[in-house]
Design a protein around this motif. Structure first.
Motif, short mmCIF file in Angstrom:
data_model
loop_
_atom_site.label_atom_id
_atom_site.label_comp_id
_atom_site.label_asym_id
_atom_site.label_seq_id
_atom_site.Cartn_x
_atom_site.Cartn_y
_atom_site.Cartn_z
N TYR A 36 7.31 26.11 -1.28
CA TYR A 36 8.48 26.15 -2.16
C TYR A 36 9.33 27.39 -1.88
CZ TYR A 36 6.64 22.22 -4.81
OH TYR A 36 6.19 20.97 -5.18
N GLU A 37 8.67 28.51 -1.59
CA GLU A 37 9.42 29.73 -1.25
C GLU A 37 10.24 29.51 0.02
OE1 GLU A 37 6.62 32.85 -0.95
OE2 GLU A 37 6.07 32.83 -3.07
N LYS A 38 9.63 28.87 1.02
CA LYS A 38 10.33 28.60 2.28
C LYS A 38 11.50 27.66 2.07
CE LYS A 38 7.65 27.48 5.66
NZ LYS A 38 6.78 26.67 6.56
N VAL A 39 11.28 26.63 1.29
CA VAL A 39 12.33 25.63 1.07
C VAL A 39 13.47 26.20 0.25
CG1 VAL A 39 12.82 23.49 -0.17
CG2 VAL A 39 10.87 23.61 1.38
N LEU A 40 13.14 26.88 -0.84
CA LEU A 40 14.18 27.38 -1.74
C LEU A 40 14.95 28.57 -1.17
CD1 LEU A 40 12.29 27.15 -5.16
CD2 LEU A 40 14.03 25.61 -4.27
N SER A 41 14.37 29.26 -0.22
CA SER A 41 15.06 30.40 0.41
C SER A 41 15.89 29.98 1.61
CB SER A 41 14.04 31.46 0.84
OG SER A 41 13.15 30.93 1.82
N SER A 42 15.82 28.73 1.99
CA SER A 42 16.56 28.24 3.15
C SER A 42 17.95 27.77 2.76
CB SER A 42 15.78 27.10 3.83
OG SER A 42 16.55 26.52 4.86
N GLY A 43 18.95 28.24 3.50
CA GLY A 43 20.31 27.78 3.25
C GLY A 43 20.49 26.31 3.57
N LEU A 44 19.70 25.79 4.52
CA LEU A 44 19.80 24.38 4.87
C LEU A 44 19.43 23.47 3.69
CD1 LEU A 44 18.27 24.41 8.47
CD2 LEU A 44 20.68 24.18 7.83
N THR A 45 18.46 23.94 2.90
CA THR A 45 18.05 23.15 1.73
C THR A 45 19.20 23.02 0.74
OG1 THR A 45 15.75 23.85 1.96
CG2 THR A 45 16.43 23.00 -0.18
N TRP A 46 19.83 24.13 0.42
CA TRP A 46 20.93 24.09 -0.55
C TRP A 46 22.13 23.35 0.02
CZ3 TRP A 46 19.38 25.04 -5.18
CH2 TRP A 46 18.31 25.92 -5.39
N SER A 47 22.34 23.47 1.31
CA SER A 47 23.42 22.69 1.93
C SER A 47 23.14 21.20 1.83
CB SER A 47 23.57 23.11 3.40
OG SER A 47 24.52 22.30 4.06
N SER A 48 21.89 20.80 2.06
CA SER A 48 21.52 19.39 1.98
C SER A 48 21.64 18.88 0.54
CB SER A 48 20.08 19.19 2.47
OG SER A 48 19.98 19.51 3.85
N LEU A 49 21.25 19.71 -0.43
CA LEU A 49 21.40 19.32 -1.83
C LEU A 49 22.87 19.15 -2.20
CD1 LEU A 49 18.71 21.56 -3.59
CD2 LEU A 49 18.67 19.08 -3.37
#
Length: 289
Positions: free
Chosen positions: A56-69
């Motif tokens: 979860y730390e890796k996912v939530l700290s990634s800009g790609l995740t927020w871009s995909s959301l």
């Protein structure tokens, strides 16, 4: 039979029906919950099988995740808005038409749902590409000098998603409008309400439950779209479903992919709760009115 006897009989029937449906409920419940629980457990495990919050730390700290959301929310909201703009007038026209005409029109509207989504998506790819039917037709008519960028972008993805979801939006809205008592509409007209005022103050409020149901179907369903963005987006439109697939296929990272899946599930649950709350609020207002 007195009231207590009727109440016992009613309870007995409810327990009987519940007993008959019990095996199916258990089977569906296990089939639905087992994968969700497995994904949830994987999101807290490392590749070595140790418990961790690192995924979860890796996912939530990634800009790609927020871009995909962000892309996911934008696609879903845009699809919903276009479905409302196109679907409400279409449903109103169907509800106002003769029953036979409306049934035949519904068959045409539902026809795309009888075709595989993959076939329909590649059909749009043929129509929207630079040498496709739409660009060649517009060029031959002299409307455009250069082919329009209609595919491998957000526009093409949105067109494909609206095409898929519009029938699913129309069905509950049409059903709600069809159930409106015609006497109510005629009473509003007899009191001086014009067509648009009648639609705004009578038809739309009375069909709000159908619109809420259709909106919930469209928005929640499109949150998990994969095939349409993958084909029509051309790698430039990456919602969270594509992000999950690439995390698995490229990095074989089950933990991060599962964490992304849990985030998508939470997004769906939050959206579902919001739509249910809005529908209940609209129902309460109609009841008090």
């Amino acid at each position: 039979m007195n009231n207590s006897g009727l109440l016992r009989e009613h309870r007995r029937e409810r327990f009987l029906f519940l007993g008959l449906a019990g095996p199916a409920i258990v089977l569906v419940g296990v089939s639905a919950m087992a994968p969700v629980l497995w994904i949830l457990s994987q999101s807290f495990l490392t590749l070595a099988g140790k418990a961790t919050l690192g995924n979860y730390e890796k996912v939530l700290s990634s800009g790609l995740t927020w871009s995909s959301l962000g892309v996911t929310m934008t696609l879903s909201l845009s699809t919903l808005i276009i479905c409302i703009v196109l679907g409400v007038p279409l449903s109103l026209a169907l509800a106002s038409a003769n029953r036979r005409v409306a049934n035949r029109a519904l068959i045409l509207i539902m026809l795309p749902l009888w075709t595989s989504i993959l076939v329909r998506t590649y059909g749009w790819l043929v129509l929207l590409r630079r040498e496709g039917l739409i660009n060649t037709t517009l060029a031959s008519l002299g409307v455009i000098d250069q082919p329009l960028p209609l595919v491998y972008n957000f526009t093409g993805t949105l067109i494909g998603m609206v095409h898929y979801m519009l029938p699913l939006f129309v069905l509950p809205v049409y059903a709600a409008m069809r159930d409106i008592d015609g006497n109510v509409v005629r009473a509003a007209a007899s009191l001086g309400a014009g067509f648009w005022r009648c639609v705004a103050t009578v038809i739309l409020p009375l069909s709000s439950s159908g619109m809420a149901s259709g909106s919930m179907i469209v928005f929640i369903y499109t949150l998990g779209f994969f095939i349409t963005p993958a084909v029509l987006g051309g790698g430039k439109v990456n919602p969270i479903a594509i992000r999950i697939e690439r995390t698995l296929s490229t990095f074989q990272d089950w933990g991060s992919a599962s964490a992304l899946g849990v985030l998508l599930l939470l997004l769906v649950l939050i959206a579902g709760c919001l739509f249910v709350a809005v529908r209940r609020l609209a129902g309460d207002r109609m009841h008090h009115a």
